[in-house]
Scaffold this active site. Structure first.
Site, PDB file in Angstrom:
ATOM      1  CB  CYS A 144      -0.956   0.000   1.189  1.00 22.76           C
ATOM      2  SG  CYS A 144      -2.209  -1.314   1.106  1.00 22.76           S
ATOM      3  CG  HIS A 169      -3.013   3.578   2.340  1.00 18.24           C
ATOM      4  ND1 HIS A 169      -3.555   3.191   1.133  1.00 18.24           N
ATOM      5  CD2 HIS A 169      -3.117   2.497   3.164  1.00 18.24           C
ATOM      6  CE1 HIS A 169      -3.954   1.934   1.223  1.00 18.24           C
ATOM      7  NE2 HIS A 169      -3.700   1.497   2.440  1.00 18.24           N
ATOM      8  CG  ASN A 179      -6.823  -0.470   1.663  1.00 14.55           C
ATOM      9  OD1 ASN A 179      -6.120  -0.180   0.698  1.00 14.55           O
ATOM     10  ND2 ASN A 179      -6.309  -0.834   2.827  1.00 14.55           N
TER      11      ASN A 179
END
Length: 391
Positions: free
Chosen positions: A126, A268, A298
């Site tokens: 990520c 993020h 996500n």
């Protein structure tokens, strides 16, 4: 990392950002009944209302291609083989490559008509887009290349355990793309500072155990669960908040910014609780946080460029705005970057396909509403995905 090269005459600029998500949104009400969750349960714990899933036969490379071709000058077949787009290198950040070998970036470059430019993948999970931005910065300020294409793309739905609701409610599929080019110091879009880090002692907090060299070299048959993504949620939460907070503070000091001077904070898009905790600790109010999490979940390495493209499409970003981005991922890895928004015309915003639920006008409207952009379905996708349900 230095802000510009030794003579002070060359910087790396963010030129444009675009995003793409597959299919129609999968709302909380459409999640599997055996997970025992409802809309209120998911919203309270994650802040997510919907996410997108790639349809059958759709891979990370496909999503990366759709996002990249929305960038100015990178439309499909822009000028034929004799007039390829002006891109000198391609960097693809992904944790879900099309194959373990080879990398996905070379095929992406070829599909975009970029010829034989260098192309490679980076695997920082990520944190991939922030890592990739730093890599592209180095390639440009060194004088090696003039313009680099960076794509963050992940198809998490391909490795989620169907019985694991904790991951299933959070992750979505998507891709975000950006162009980084050489330019003068002080120009809008200038990439100013980076802070990157890792902690391999905690590598097992986020992982897919099977498929790699270690599992293939192990004695005995691999366990069935090894094919699935696993994350130790509570430990990851603590690491994510602490690492991103410290990275942001370090980064602000490098850039010479006070937290109050940040116009837009883009963490993020992991879950709403993490976003709020980091913002509060850094000292940035909610009104300055750009989020796209509620509509896409996500999306791994795609989450930051998707959020930027969405905000740009909504008119929230202006030339010269100070932007702080930060991310945390498996490895463990983390990183932050500071830059000024380019504000140039042509950024595509976030777009979505509509094929996963068919190609009716109703599906087109649903996807466009969910992603604040016009639909970007190609005829190939319509043929491939017509009749398949995104959920």
């Amino acid at each position: 990392m230095d802000r510009r090269d030794a003579d002070g005459g060359r910087s790396a600029l963010l030129e444009a950002v675009a995003g793409w998500v597959p299919g129609a949104p999968v709302h909380n009400e459409a999640l599997p009944a055996d997970w025992g969750v409802d809309d209120a349960w998911v919203r309270t714990r994650t802040g997510i209302v919907s996410r997108h899933r790639a349809g059958p036969d759709m891979s990370t490379g496909d999503l990366a291609y759709e996002a990249a071709r929305l960038l100015p000058g990178l439309a499909a077949d822009p000028g034929g083989p004799d007039h390829p787009p002006r891109v000198d290198a391609v960097v693809l950040a992904t944790a879900t490559p099309d194959h373990l070998c080879p990398g996905t970036a070379p095929a992406l470059a070829a599909r975009l008509g970029l010829g034989t430019v260098p192309a490679f993948d980076i695997a920082a999970v990520c944190s991939g887009f922030v890592y990739g931005l730093a890599v592209c910065h180095g390639l440009v300020v060194s004088g090696l290349y003039e313009r680099v294409l960076l794509v963050g793309a992940d198809v998490y739905s391909t490795w989620l355990d169907p019985a694991d609701r904790s991951s299933g409610v959070v992750f979505g599929d998507g891709a975000g793309a950006a162009l980084i080019a050489a330019g003068p110091p002080g120009a809008p879009g200038e990439l100013l500072a980076f802070d990157l880090g890792s902690d391999g002692t905690a590598y097992d907090l986020i992982k897919v155990a099977g498929g790699g060299a270690r599992s293939r070299a192990a004695a005995g048959a691999p366990a069935a669960d090894d094919a699935y993504f696993r994350m130790r949620g509570s430990a990851v939460y603590q690491h994510a908040v602490e690492r991103m907070t410290h990275s942001c503070r370090t980064l602000l000091a490098k850039a010479g910014w006070d937290a109050a001077e940040v116009d837009h904070f883009v963490p993020h898009q992991a879950n709403a609780r993490i976003l709020r905790s980091v913002a509060e600790r850094v000292g940035i109010g909610a009104q300055r946080c750009l989020t796209h999490l509620e509509r896409v979940g996500n999306t791994g390495a795609a989450s930051i460029p998707l959020a930027l493209a969405d905000a740009d499409g909504a008119g929230r970003l202006a030339a010269g705005d100070r932007v702080l981005i930060t991310a945390f991922g498996g490895g463990l890895t983390w990183g932050s970057a500071a830059f000024r928004w380019p504000g140039k015309p042509g950024a595509a915003g976030t777009r979505g396909s509509t094929g996963a639920r068919g190609t009716t006008a109703a599906a087109d409207t649903a996807s466009a509403t969910a992603t604040t952009g016009a639909t970007g379905t190609t005829e190939t996708e319509r043929r491939r995905e017509s009749g398949h349900d995104a959920g």
